[in-house]
Write an enzyme that holds these catalytic residues in place. Structure first.
Site, PDB file in Angstrom:
ATOM      1  N   CYS A   1       0.913  -1.092   0.015  1.00 32.38           N
ATOM      2  CA  CYS A   1       0.037  -0.210   0.055  1.00 32.38           C
ATOM      3  C   CYS A   1       0.842   1.347  -0.204  1.00 32.38           C
ATOM      4  O   CYS A   1       1.410   1.722  -1.155  1.00 32.38           O
ATOM      5  CB  CYS A   1      -0.876  -0.030   1.150  1.00 32.38           C
TER       6      CYS A   1
ATOM      7  N   GLU B   1      -1.679  -8.740   4.466  1.00 39.31           N
ATOM      8  CA  GLU B   1      -1.764  -8.989   5.710  1.00 39.31           C
ATOM      9  C   GLU B   1      -2.921  -9.003   6.618  1.00 39.31           C
ATOM     10  O   GLU B   1      -3.213  -9.407   7.783  1.00 39.31           O
ATOM     11  CB  GLU B   1      -0.638  -8.326   6.482  1.00 39.31           C
TER      12      GLU B   1
ATOM     13  N   HIS C   1      -3.702  -5.147   0.597  1.00 32.33           N
ATOM     14  CA  HIS C   1      -3.182  -5.487   1.950  1.00 32.33           C
ATOM     15  C   HIS C   1      -3.200  -7.115   2.071  1.00 32.33           C
ATOM     16  O   HIS C   1      -4.133  -7.742   2.826  1.00 32.33           O
ATOM     17  CB  HIS C   1      -3.938  -4.847   2.977  1.00 32.33           C
TER      18      HIS C   1
END
Length: 224
Positions: free
Chosen positions: A100, A194, A192
């Site tokens: 990002c 994660e 993202h």
């Protein structure tokens, strides 16, 4: 004696209360996704001006630059310093993953252009299309390059122009640059990997409560 593999995480965002309570902070969120047993993961909260000594960069095998609520095109001291470190890591041929904000900042540091997303912000579980002729399985995707990926997206900026030597790896209907690589040491992704569903829902709650984004794209197909 086998030398321990070491990684460094540049945290460009503070921990949310949810992340601290549920995971012990974003450091643990990243390590749970990317880390393997026996590895050492260190983190520095660069958003607060916390940086490693440059002489210590050599001892790490790889680096991750996280997302952030800050704009990658800002000229604040910590952002400019992180740009300088990105250039040093490139000179050292270190492996770097940009996520990002990290994805955008690497583009900036390497001569590309970043700015406000031309089609507006995005907060969703979105679909990105893989450029199969550019992506090779052995580099990023295992045994087979997928046609597309679904990934959580949360951003209001984008890469407007890639650095000269970057290779586009993925795009979407919203954004021209969803993933790219530079040589064999930089891999950058706008989404993202994660994040999970609970983190996404927490972000949606905080964004709506704060009135930061009044209109955004929201996918109906959330993670199971």
């Amino acid at each position: 004696m086998v030398q321990q593999t070491k990684y460094l995480l540049f945290l460009a965002t503070p921990d949310s209360e949810f992340a601290k309570k549920t995971y012990g902070g974003y450091h643990n969120v990243f390590v749970s996704l990317l880390g393997d047993e026996g590895e050492q993961w260190d983190s520095f909260r660069v958003v607060d001006g916390e940086f490693p000594d440059e002489k210590d960069l050599e001892k790490y095998d790889g680096f991750v630059i996280s997302g952030s609520s800050h704009d990658a095109f800002q000229d604040t001291d910590w952002i400019l310093k992180l740009c300088d470190i990105i250039k040093k890591l490139d000179d050292m041929n270190k492996k770097v993953l940009g996520i990002c904000f990290g994805h955008q900042l690497i583009a900036r540091a390497k001569g590309g252009k970043v700015g406000r997303a031309r089609k507006g912000p995005e907060l969703c579980l979105g679909n990105i299309t893989i450029v199969k002729e550019a992506a090779t399985p052995e580099n990023y995707f295992g045994e087979e390059v997928p046609a597309n990926l679904r990934i959580i997206k949360c951003h209001q900026d984008e890469v407007l122009e890639l650095p000269q030597n970057a290779k586009l790896l993925a795009y979407s209907s919203m954004y021209e640059v969803e993933m790219y690589s530079i040589k064999d040491n930089f891999l950058c992704i706008q989404g993202h990997p994660e994040y999970n569903r609970d983190i996404l829902f927490d972000i949606i709650d905080r964004v709506l409560a704060g009135g930061h984004i009044k209109v955004f794209v929201l996918s109906l197909f959330f993670l199971l």
